[in-house]
Design a protein around this motif. Structure first.
Motif, short mmCIF file in Angstrom:
data_model
loop_
_atom_site.label_atom_id
_atom_site.label_comp_id
_atom_site.label_asym_id
_atom_site.label_seq_id
_atom_site.Cartn_x
_atom_site.Cartn_y
_atom_site.Cartn_z
N MET A 233 0.78 -1.41 0.11
CA MET A 233 0.02 0.11 0.09
C MET A 233 1.00 1.27 -0.02
O MET A 233 0.54 2.26 -0.57
CB MET A 233 -0.87 0.05 1.29
N GLY A 234 2.11 1.32 0.49
CA GLY A 234 2.89 2.32 0.84
C GLY A 234 3.79 2.34 1.99
O GLY A 234 4.25 1.06 2.41
N GLU A 235 4.21 3.54 2.42
CA GLU A 235 5.55 3.38 3.52
C GLU A 235 5.22 4.26 4.47
O GLU A 235 4.12 5.46 4.57
CB GLU A 235 6.64 3.74 2.94
N LEU A 236 5.43 3.99 5.84
CA LEU A 236 5.50 4.89 7.08
C LEU A 236 6.61 5.29 7.37
O LEU A 236 7.75 4.47 7.27
CB LEU A 236 4.79 4.12 8.16
N THR A 237 7.08 6.31 7.83
CA THR A 237 8.09 6.83 8.35
C THR A 237 8.27 7.30 10.06
O THR A 237 6.96 8.03 10.13
CB THR A 237 8.56 8.21 7.80
N VAL A 238 8.93 6.85 10.75
CA VAL A 238 8.97 7.07 12.08
C VAL A 238 9.27 8.45 12.36
O VAL A 238 10.28 8.86 12.15
CB VAL A 238 9.84 5.91 12.91
N LYS A 239 8.42 9.21 13.24
CA LYS A 239 8.76 10.45 13.47
C LYS A 239 8.96 10.72 14.95
O LYS A 239 9.71 11.89 15.27
CB LYS A 239 7.43 11.51 12.98
N LYS A 240 8.28 9.81 15.79
CA LYS A 240 8.44 9.91 17.20
C LYS A 240 8.20 8.66 17.73
O LYS A 240 7.36 8.03 17.55
CB LYS A 240 7.43 11.10 17.96
N LEU A 241 9.14 8.43 18.72
CA LEU A 241 8.96 7.17 19.53
C LEU A 241 8.03 7.47 20.81
O LEU A 241 8.34 8.43 21.51
CB LEU A 241 10.25 6.56 20.21
N ALA A 242 6.89 6.95 20.95
CA ALA A 242 6.12 6.87 22.38
C ALA A 242 6.30 5.55 23.20
O ALA A 242 5.42 4.74 23.18
CB ALA A 242 4.72 7.00 21.58
N GLY A 243 7.02 5.97 24.16
CA GLY A 243 7.26 4.71 25.19
C GLY A 243 8.11 3.57 24.45
O GLY A 243 8.73 3.96 23.50
N ASP A 244 7.96 2.50 25.18
CA ASP A 244 8.76 1.33 24.70
C ASP A 244 8.21 0.51 23.56
O ASP A 244 8.90 -0.10 22.73
CB ASP A 244 8.88 0.52 25.89
N SER A 245 6.88 0.67 23.51
CA SER A 245 6.23 -0.34 22.35
C SER A 245 5.46 0.30 21.47
O SER A 245 4.76 -0.35 20.59
CB SER A 245 5.20 -1.12 23.35
N PHE A 246 5.76 1.77 21.33
CA PHE A 246 4.72 2.41 20.15
C PHE A 246 5.47 3.28 19.42
O PHE A 246 6.51 4.00 20.04
CB PHE A 246 3.56 3.12 20.71
N ALA A 247 5.35 3.85 18.22
CA ALA A 247 5.89 4.98 17.52
C ALA A 247 4.97 5.58 16.63
O ALA A 247 4.07 5.13 16.05
CB ALA A 247 6.86 4.22 16.44
N GLU A 248 5.27 6.96 16.60
CA GLU A 248 4.37 7.82 15.88
C GLU A 248 4.75 7.97 14.25
O GLU A 248 5.81 8.32 14.35
CB GLU A 248 4.04 9.22 16.53
N CYS A 249 3.96 7.68 13.46
CA CYS A 249 4.38 7.53 11.93
C CYS A 249 3.69 8.37 11.04
O CYS A 249 2.69 8.60 11.14
CB CYS A 249 4.84 6.24 11.54
N GLU A 250 4.49 8.97 10.01
CA GLU A 250 3.81 9.73 9.08
C GLU A 250 3.65 8.88 7.67
O GLU A 250 4.68 8.04 7.19
CB GLU A 250 4.54 10.80 8.67
N ALA A 251 2.56 8.88 7.21
CA ALA A 251 2.15 7.84 6.01
C ALA A 251 2.50 8.78 4.73
O ALA A 251 2.01 10.05 4.79
CB ALA A 251 0.47 7.77 6.22
N ASP A 252 2.96 7.99 3.90
CA ASP A 252 3.06 8.86 2.52
C ASP A 252 1.97 8.95 1.76
O ASP A 252 0.74 8.59 2.17
CB ASP A 252 4.01 8.10 1.83
N LYS A 253 2.03 10.18 0.89
CA LYS A 253 0.54 10.23 0.10
C LYS A 253 0.09 8.74 -0.58
O LYS A 253 -1.46 8.93 -0.50
CB LYS A 253 0.92 11.37 -0.95
N LYS A 254 0.77 8.08 -0.85
CA LYS A 254 0.30 6.84 -1.71
C LYS A 254 -0.71 5.99 -0.80
O LYS A 254 -1.74 5.50 -1.19
CB LYS A 254 1.54 6.01 -2.34
N SER A 255 -0.22 5.80 0.48
CA SER A 255 -1.05 4.89 1.36
C SER A 255 -2.14 5.66 2.48
O SER A 255 -2.67 4.92 2.92
CB SER A 255 0.31 4.11 2.14
N GLY A 256 -1.99 6.93 2.38
CA GLY A 256 -2.86 7.59 3.55
C GLY A 256 -4.26 7.21 3.31
O GLY A 256 -4.90 7.21 4.19
N PHE A 257 -4.75 7.41 2.15
CA PHE A 257 -6.01 7.07 1.88
C PHE A 257 -6.39 5.62 2.13
O PHE A 257 -7.68 5.25 2.70
CB PHE A 257 -6.88 7.53 0.50
N GLY A 258 -5.59 4.62 1.65
CA GLY A 258 -5.90 3.31 1.83
C GLY A 258 -5.79 3.02 3.43
O GLY A 258 -6.57 2.19 3.61
#
Length: 276
Positions: A233-258
Motif C-alpha cells: 500500500m505504501g510506506e510509513l516513516t517514524v517521526k517520534k517514539l512513544a514509550g517502549d512499544s509504540f511509534a508515531e509515524c507519518e504516512a506517505d501520500k500513496k498509502s494515506g487514503f488506503g
C-alpha cells in the motif's frame, strides 16, 4: 455478599485484561558446535545469546543446557518435591519459533610470553557460521560466515575471546535485523484529513529497536483459498517514539487514503521494517 463477590470477579478480570502480553517472537539459541575441542567454545554461544537479548526485540530462550533443564524437571516430579512450594510448574517451557544454530570454524587462543618464557597475556580470534531454522517447517537460512578481528592482549583467554566476539557485534546485529524483520500493526489513526491518514500509531518502539527515521512498508493482507495474499500500500516513516512499544509515524501520500479506509473497515494490515 453476592455483590462483593461479583465486584471481586470483575476486578480480577479487569486486571487480567490490562496485563500486557509480550508478543515478541521467541528465539532459541542452541549450543554451537566446534571444529576442534576448545574450552572457550561455550563463550561464543553465550555472547550470541547476550547480543540477541540486548536487541530487546525477542524473547530469548537459552537451549545450550536443555538436557540439564529436562533432568531438573524430571527430578521435580519425584515424591521428594511433591509438597515443595519451589517446584517448577511442569510443561511451562516456552516453545521457540526460530532456532539459531552455529558452527565454530576456528577459535585459536594464543599465549603472549615474556622474554623469560612466562605468560604475559592472551590473544584470540573467532570465526564461525550461523543460520536460522524455522522450528515449524524445519527450513533454514543459508549459513552466514562471521570472522572477528584478532583481540588485543588480555589478562585471560576468556577476555580475549570476548573481545574478539565484540569486534563482530555490529555485523551480528545487522544479521538479526535482516533475518528477523520487525513487524507491527497500526493501532490508531492520530491525524486524518478528508479521509486521508496523515499520522498513525504503530505497535513497535524502543523495545523492538526502532529509531526515529526508520521506515515501514504497509501491506494489506487478504485471505485467498486459505492463504495470505499481501499487497503493498505504501510506506510509513517514524517521526517520534512513544514509550517502549509504540511509534508515531507519518504516512506517505500513496498509502494515506488506503490506510484510513482499511483501518475503519477492520481489514488486516501488516507493517514491516525496511532494513537498510
Amino acid at each position: 455478599m453476592r455483590k462483593i463477590l461479583s465486584f471481586v470477579v470483575m476486578l480480577v478480570c479487569g486486571l487480567v485484561g490490562y496485563a500486557q502480553v509480550d508478543t515478541r517472537p521467541v528465539v532459541g539459541v542452541a549450543q554451537f558446535s566446534c571444529e576442534q575441542q576448545s574450552p572457550y567454545a561455550g563463550l561464543v554461544t553465550e555472547k550470541v545469546v547476550e547480543m540477541l537479548t540486548n536487541t530487546r526485540r525477542f524473547r530469548v530462550v537459552d537451549r545450550t543446557s536443555i538436557d540439564k533443564i529436562h533432568d531438573e524437571l524430571e527430578l521435580q516430579k519425584s515424591e521428594v518435591f511433591l509438597d515443595s512450594e519451589n517446584r517448577v510448574e511442569q510443561d511451562v517451557a516456552i516453545a521457540a519459533e526460530k532456532m539459531i544454530t552455529g558452527h565454530i570454524v576456528k577459535i585459536p587462543v594464543y599465549r603472549v610470553k615474556n622474554s623469560d618464557g612466562s605468560t604475559r597475556g592472551y590473544r584470540a580470534s573467532v570465526a564461525f557460521q550461523m543460520k536460522v531454522v524455522d522450528v515449524a517447517t524445519g527450513l533454514s537460512t543459508e549459513a552466514t560466515s562471521f570472522q572477528g578481528k584478532a583481540s588485543q592482549e588480555n589478562l585471560s583467554p576468556e577476555s580475549a575471546v570476548t573481545q574478539a566476539m565484540a569486534s563482530m557485534q555490529d555485523e551480528i546485529y545487522q544479521y538479526f535485523r535482516v533475518n528477523f524483520p520487525v513487524t507491527a500493526k497500526i493501532t490508531r489513526i492520530l491525524s486524518e484529513k478528508k479521509g486521508v491518514a496523515k499520522y498513525v500509531l504503530l505497535s513497535a518502539g524502543q523495545k523492538q529497536g526502532i529509531h526515529v527515521g526508520d521506515k515501514f512498508t504497509v501491506e494489506n493482507i487478504e485471505m485467498i483459498d486459505g492463504q495470505s495474499y499481501p499487497s503493498l500500500m505504501g510506506e510509513l516513516t517514524v517521526k517520534k517514539l512513544a514509550g517502549d512499544s509504540f511509534a508515531e509515524c507519518e504516512a506517505d501520500k500513496k498509502s494515506g487514503f488506503g490506510i484510513a479506509e482499511k483501518f475503519k473497515s477492520g481489514a488486516k494490515m501488516e507493517c514491516k521494517l525496511i532494513v537498510k
